[in-house]
Motif scaffolding. Structure first.
Motif, mmCIF file in Angstrom:
data_model
loop_
_atom_site.group_PDB
_atom_site.id
_atom_site.type_symbol
_atom_site.label_atom_id
_atom_site.label_comp_id
_atom_site.label_asym_id
_atom_site.label_seq_id
_atom_site.Cartn_x
_atom_site.Cartn_y
_atom_site.Cartn_z
ATOM 1 N N VAL A 1 97.402 74.530 -1.749
ATOM 2 C CA VAL A 1 97.103 75.917 -1.392
ATOM 3 C C VAL A 1 95.637 76.153 -1.740
ATOM 4 O O VAL A 1 95.238 76.030 -2.894
ATOM 5 N N VAL A 2 94.859 76.488 -0.710
ATOM 6 C CA VAL A 2 93.411 76.641 -0.860
ATOM 7 C C VAL A 2 93.069 78.125 -0.952
ATOM 8 O O VAL A 2 93.382 78.901 -0.040
ATOM 9 N N LEU A 3 92.429 78.509 -2.050
ATOM 10 C CA LEU A 3 91.977 79.883 -2.256
ATOM 11 C C LEU A 3 90.476 79.942 -2.009
ATOM 12 O O LEU A 3 89.749 79.007 -2.384
ATOM 13 N N VAL A 4 90.034 81.028 -1.388
ATOM 14 C CA VAL A 4 88.632 81.154 -0.995
ATOM 15 C C VAL A 4 88.057 82.496 -1.426
ATOM 16 O O VAL A 4 88.786 83.437 -1.733
ATOM 17 N N ASP A 5 86.710 82.565 -1.376
ATOM 18 C CA ASP A 5 86.027 83.837 -1.622
ATOM 19 C C ASP A 5 85.803 84.549 -0.278
ATOM 20 O O ASP A 5 86.318 84.121 0.761
ATOM 21 N N ASP A 6 85.015 85.624 -0.283
ATOM 22 C CA ASP A 6 84.780 86.403 0.936
ATOM 23 C C ASP A 6 84.000 85.656 2.010
ATOM 24 O O ASP A 6 83.973 86.083 3.166
ATOM 25 N N ASP A 7 83.357 84.558 1.656
ATOM 26 C CA ASP A 7 82.604 83.752 2.621
ATOM 27 C C ASP A 7 83.349 82.461 2.985
ATOM 28 O O ASP A 7 82.742 81.535 3.528
ATOM 29 N N ASN A 8 84.633 82.414 2.690
ATOM 30 C CA ASN A 8 85.480 81.248 2.969
ATOM 31 C C ASN A 8 85.031 79.998 2.216
ATOM 32 O O ASN A 8 85.250 78.880 2.668
ATOM 33 N N ARG A 9 84.419 80.194 1.068
ATOM 34 C CA ARG A 9 84.071 79.077 0.193
ATOM 35 C C ARG A 9 85.238 78.869 -0.767
ATOM 36 O O ARG A 9 85.794 79.831 -1.310
ATOM 37 N N THR B 1 97.822 72.754 -6.344
ATOM 38 C CA THR B 1 98.709 71.741 -5.794
ATOM 39 C C THR B 1 100.057 71.827 -6.498
ATOM 40 O O THR B 1 100.133 72.232 -7.667
ATOM 41 N N ALA B 2 101.076 71.476 -5.755
ATOM 42 C CA ALA B 2 102.428 71.520 -6.312
ATOM 43 C C ALA B 2 103.253 70.393 -5.718
ATOM 44 O O ALA B 2 103.002 69.953 -4.595
ATOM 45 N N LYS B 3 104.207 69.961 -6.500
ATOM 46 C CA LYS B 3 105.233 69.040 -6.025
ATOM 47 C C LYS B 3 106.525 69.846 -5.981
ATOM 48 O O LYS B 3 107.097 70.132 -7.028
ATOM 49 N N PRO B 4 106.947 70.263 -4.790
ATOM 50 C CA PRO B 4 108.154 71.096 -4.704
ATOM 51 C C PRO B 4 109.363 70.500 -5.414
ATOM 52 O O PRO B 4 110.165 71.243 -5.987
ATOM 53 N N ALA B 5 109.479 69.174 -5.416
ATOM 54 C CA ALA B 5 110.627 68.548 -6.092
ATOM 55 C C ALA B 5 110.608 68.859 -7.575
ATOM 56 O O ALA B 5 111.669 69.082 -8.182
ATOM 57 N N ASP B 6 109.411 68.900 -8.190
ATOM 58 C CA ASP B 6 109.324 69.234 -9.618
ATOM 59 C C ASP B 6 109.797 70.665 -9.856
ATOM 60 O O ASP B 6 110.523 70.934 -10.817
ATOM 61 N N ASP B 7 109.370 71.583 -8.972
ATOM 62 C CA ASP B 7 109.812 72.982 -9.102
ATOM 63 C C ASP B 7 111.324 73.093 -8.910
ATOM 64 O O ASP B 7 112.001 73.831 -9.620
ATOM 65 N N TRP B 8 111.841 72.338 -7.954
ATOM 66 C CA TRP B 8 113.275 72.357 -7.658
ATOM 67 C C TRP B 8 114.076 71.861 -8.864
ATOM 68 O O TRP B 8 115.025 72.492 -9.291
ATOM 69 N N HIS B 9 113.628 70.752 -9.442
ATOM 70 C CA HIS B 9 114.347 70.206 -10.592
ATOM 71 C C HIS B 9 114.284 71.139 -11.791
ATOM 72 O O HIS B 9 115.274 71.321 -12.488
ATOM 73 N N SER B 10 113.123 71.765 -12.032
ATOM 74 C CA SER B 10 113.002 72.666 -13.183
ATOM 75 C C SER B 10 113.829 73.929 -12.958
ATOM 76 O O SER B 10 114.393 74.480 -13.902
#
Length: 132
Positions: free
Chosen positions: A105-113, A119-128
């Motif tokens: 997931v990319v977060l940016v400022d007002d100039d798209n920088r 980053t996430a591993k959905p499997a880790d979230d699922w297991h937890s």
């Protein structure tokens, strides 16, 4: 079983251009494309935060480092410069890939920088979530 998953997301990037007279697609800064794991001519889903319009098209690279987010062709009627949008890159993931699959997931400022990349591993979230 295949599951459709989000593999990359440009979160609330700002539309810089809308070109009705272009053939189609969304032009993105290659820096943003790489960060969200979006390849040239890959299909993406775009949601306009301002008006709720949802559009699917393919991504093409623009000028490196420009911050460009340009909706081309028909979506130029629904996405205007200054609008905030979410661009999702999707993938079909089978159960064998699930354990190692990652999302950016990319977060940016007002100039798209880029300000950060989550980053996430959905499997880790699922297991937890299951107490595993």
């Amino acid at each position: 079983m295949l599951r459709q998953m989000c593999k990359g997301k440009l979160h609330r990037v700002r539309v810089t251009q809308a070109d009705l007279n272009y053939v189609g697609s969304i032009t993105l800064d290659p820096v943003l494309m790489r960060a969200a794991n979006i390849r040239p001519y890959e299909m993406v889903q775009i949601t306009n935060v301002e008006n709720g319009v949802l559009w699917s098209t393919y991504a093409i690279p623009g000028v490196e480092g420009s911050g460009v987010v340009c909706l081309n062709g028909p979506p130029a009627r629904h996405f205007q410069p200054g609008d905030r949008v979410i661009v999702l890159s999707l993938a079909w993931v089978d159960d064998g890939e699930w354990e190692t699959f990652t999302v950016s997931v990319v977060l940016v400022d007002d100039d798209n920088r880029i300000t950060s990349i989550l980053t996430a591993k959905p499997a880790d979230d699922w297991h937890s979530d299951l107490g595993a």
